[in-house]
Design a protein around this motif. Structure first.
Motif, PDB file in Angstrom:
ATOM      1  N   ARG A  50      23.674  -4.361 -36.405  1.00  0.00           N
ATOM      2  CA  ARG A  50      23.556  -3.486 -35.239  1.00  0.00           C
ATOM      3  C   ARG A  50      22.465  -2.440 -35.423  1.00  0.00           C
ATOM      4  O   ARG A  50      21.756  -2.090 -34.482  1.00  0.00           O
ATOM      5  CB  ARG A  50      24.895  -2.803 -34.951  1.00  0.00           C
TER       6      ARG A  50
ATOM      7  N   PRO B 130      22.252  -8.362 -29.870  1.00  0.00           N
ATOM      8  CA  PRO B 130      23.332  -8.650 -28.907  1.00  0.00           C
ATOM      9  C   PRO B 130      22.834  -8.954 -27.504  1.00  0.00           C
ATOM     10  O   PRO B 130      23.472  -9.722 -26.773  1.00  0.00           O
ATOM     11  CB  PRO B 130      24.179  -7.370 -28.936  1.00  0.00           C
TER      12      PRO B 130
ATOM     13  N   ALA C 257      21.720 -12.546 -27.627  1.00  0.00           N
ATOM     14  CA  ALA C 257      22.910 -13.379 -27.816  1.00  0.00           C
ATOM     15  C   ALA C 257      23.766 -13.454 -26.562  1.00  0.00           C
ATOM     16  O   ALA C 257      24.553 -14.398 -26.407  1.00  0.00           O
ATOM     17  CB  ALA C 257      23.740 -12.836 -28.976  1.00  0.00           C
ATOM     18  N   GLY C 258      23.659 -12.493 -25.666  1.00  0.00           N
ATOM     19  CA  GLY C 258      24.400 -12.556 -24.408  1.00  0.00           C
ATOM     20  C   GLY C 258      23.614 -13.175 -23.274  1.00  0.00           C
ATOM     21  O   GLY C 258      24.194 -13.831 -22.401  1.00  0.00           O
TER      22      GLY C 258
ATOM     23  N   LEU D 130      33.949 -11.352 -29.389  1.00  0.00           N
ATOM     24  CA  LEU D 130      33.997  -9.894 -29.274  1.00  0.00           C
ATOM     25  C   LEU D 130      35.246  -9.316 -29.932  1.00  0.00           C
ATOM     26  O   LEU D 130      35.214  -8.206 -30.486  1.00  0.00           O
ATOM     27  CB  LEU D 130      33.961  -9.481 -27.801  1.00  0.00           C
TER      28      LEU D 130
ATOM     29  N   PHE E  61      33.965  -6.777 -33.544  1.00  0.00           N
ATOM     30  CA  PHE E  61      32.795  -6.100 -33.005  1.00  0.00           C
ATOM     31  C   PHE E  61      33.188  -4.702 -32.542  1.00  0.00           C
ATOM     32  O   PHE E  61      34.317  -4.471 -32.096  1.00  0.00           O
ATOM     33  CB  PHE E  61      32.221  -6.884 -31.813  1.00  0.00           C
TER      34      PHE E  61
ATOM     35  N   SER F  13      28.878  -2.618 -29.127  1.00  0.00           N
ATOM     36  CA  SER F  13      28.265  -3.949 -29.192  1.00  0.00           C
ATOM     37  C   SER F  13      28.924  -4.913 -28.223  1.00  0.00           C
ATOM     38  O   SER F  13      28.257  -5.765 -27.625  1.00  0.00           O
ATOM     39  CB  SER F  13      28.358  -4.500 -30.618  1.00  0.00           C
TER      40      SER F  13
ATOM     41  N   LEU G 227      26.985  -6.882 -25.278  1.00  0.00           N
ATOM     42  CA  LEU G 227      27.026  -8.340 -25.218  1.00  0.00           C
ATOM     43  C   LEU G 227      27.522  -8.823 -23.862  1.00  0.00           C
ATOM     44  O   LEU G 227      26.957  -9.761 -23.271  1.00  0.00           O
ATOM     45  CB  LEU G 227      27.912  -8.868 -26.340  1.00  0.00           C
TER      46      LEU G 227
END
Length: 419
Positions: free
Chosen positions: A38, A45, A48-49, A79, A83, A87, A91
């Motif tokens: 992070r 993130p 990744a989303g 999640l 996480f 984050s 995401l």
């Protein structure tokens, strides 16, 4: 030896993959690892989303809601894995942002296509291409539908046919035989690629009228002037075509033999406009500005000193060099590789202007996220995959560089990029 053992025994290969996945999951469960990710890579993130969100939108659009539901459930499970709240929100926000960006780029659902052998009026919205000998590929935008139907057409290239002189921005009437695009669940298929780009049909042109309206944009006029000047100086044969291809990414100006030779030797990427030309212009302008500074330090020393009080000279030179690079991108056309090059040079110049010492991997993630927003679904394109795979290889090689060993470092970077 490792390759031989893995390939000869499928059980060993399966155990090897399972062990890698298990070690990865065990490492991600550690709070320190997630905290480092992070802090070191804050844009991870977002990327990744975005990608799962765009794939989920594509699945919903082709009526495969089960896959989209699975992606959303997998995201929620990830999640819940440990996480942090921040984050998780990033995401989820990136997931729905990717969902909306891909949905806006896809054709409207339930759009009725064009009927064959009827006359329609279309606008050429991209430069025509000649992928095959004696055939022209044209992207047309018609006025039918909510946002206008986007169609990919092909037709014969003959001296007495009007299609031979078509260019971007031309408006003409045409008749054709149409075929609907029906994409499947595979996002890497040819039909899915066309569908993500907004195409609803492909067609075979039968009749094309003369253009009602000719394109007279500034970029087209300047591009034609440069091409005519190069042909007049170097000739219309291989010299002029080679220069136009390697400098401006001009298409279909080389003979079939030369184009085949470049493809067979693995050097076809040199004929495509990419970040090499853009960064070459950027650093050339920087070099000329530094040379001018060195030559004018005595007569204009007081002026440079006053400017350096408000803005450092390196930042000033970056501001001046950036428009020249973007001008080259505008001249060659903002599409595909030129769009990637424009995003890369803007991020590079921004890091210099803001005096940020960000890592290479962060720049790669930021550029990939911006491209996914500008060009939804680009991560399925082979050009994007090869480009970012080479960049990741260069990033891995740069981590092990040794000072004073330039040749070894260069060979290591080339090896990792090719791998």
């Amino acid at each position: 030896v490792i390759r031989r053992k893995l390939l000869l025994s499928p059980v060993n290969l399966f155990n090897f993959i399972v062990s890698i996945l298990g070690n990865t999951i065990a490492a991600l469960k550690r709070p320190k690892v997630l905290a480092c990710l992070r802090s070191d890579y804050p844009f991870l993130p977002v990327v990744a989303g975005l990608i799962p969100g765009q794939f989920a939108a594509f699945c919903l659009h082709i009526r495969a809601p089960a896959v989209s539901t699975f992606l959303l459930c997998a995201l929620c499970a990830a999640l819940a894995l440990r996480f942090s709240r921040k984050s998780a929100l990033v995401l989820l926000a990136a997931f729905f942002l990717g969902l909306m960006s891909q949905e806006l780029a896809l054709p409207p659902p339930g759009e009725t296509g064009l009927e064959s052998f009827r006359s329609y009026q279309g606008v050429v919205n991209e430069e025509p291409r000649r992928r095959r000998s004696g055939e022209v590929e044209v992207s047309l935008l018609t006025g039918v539908g909510q946002k206008g139907l986007k169609i990919l057409c092909r037709g014969p290239e003959l001296p007495w046919r009007n299609l031979k002189e078509a260019r971007r921005g031309d408006v003409f009437a045409f008749t054709a035989v149409f075929k609907d695009i029906r994409p499947d669940l595979n996002p890497f298929s040819y039909e899915a690629t066309l569908y993500r780009r907004g195409y609803t049909q492909t067609c075979r042109l039968k009749h094309v009228s003369r253009p009602f309206k000719r394109s007279n944009t500034y970029s087209a006029v300047l591009r034609d002037y440069i091409s005519a000047t190069v042909v007049r100086v170097l000739g219309e044969e291989q010299k002029g075509g080679m220069f136009l291809s390697m400098a401006f990414g001009a298409r279909d100006v080389l003979s079939r033999e030369t184009d085949k030779a470049f493809k067979e030797t693995g050097l076809a990427h040199l004929l495509v406009f990419s970040g090499y030309q853009v960064m070459l212009v950027y650093h050339s302008v920087l070099l000329l500005l530094r040379l001018f500074l060195r030559l004018s330090i005595k007569p204009l020393g007081s002026l440079w000193l006053r400017l350096s009080v408000f803005l450092s000279l390196s930042q000033l030179f970056s501001w001046i060099a950036l428009p020249f690079s973007l001008l080259l991108v505008w001249l060659c056309g903002v599409e595909g590789s030129s769009l990637r090059a424009a995003v890369a040079v803007v991020i590079y110049a921004a890091s210099r202007l803001l005096e940020r010492g960000g890592g290479m991997l962060n720049s790669i993630l930021v550029s990939l996220g911006i491209l996914c927003l500008i060009w939804p679904g680009c991560w399925c394109e082979p050009g994007i995959e090869l480009t970012f795979a080479a960049l990741l290889g260069i990033c891995c090689a740069a981590a092990g560089e040794k000072k004073g060993y330039r040749l070894i470092n260069y060979l290591r970077v080339c090896f990792h990029a090719s791998l």
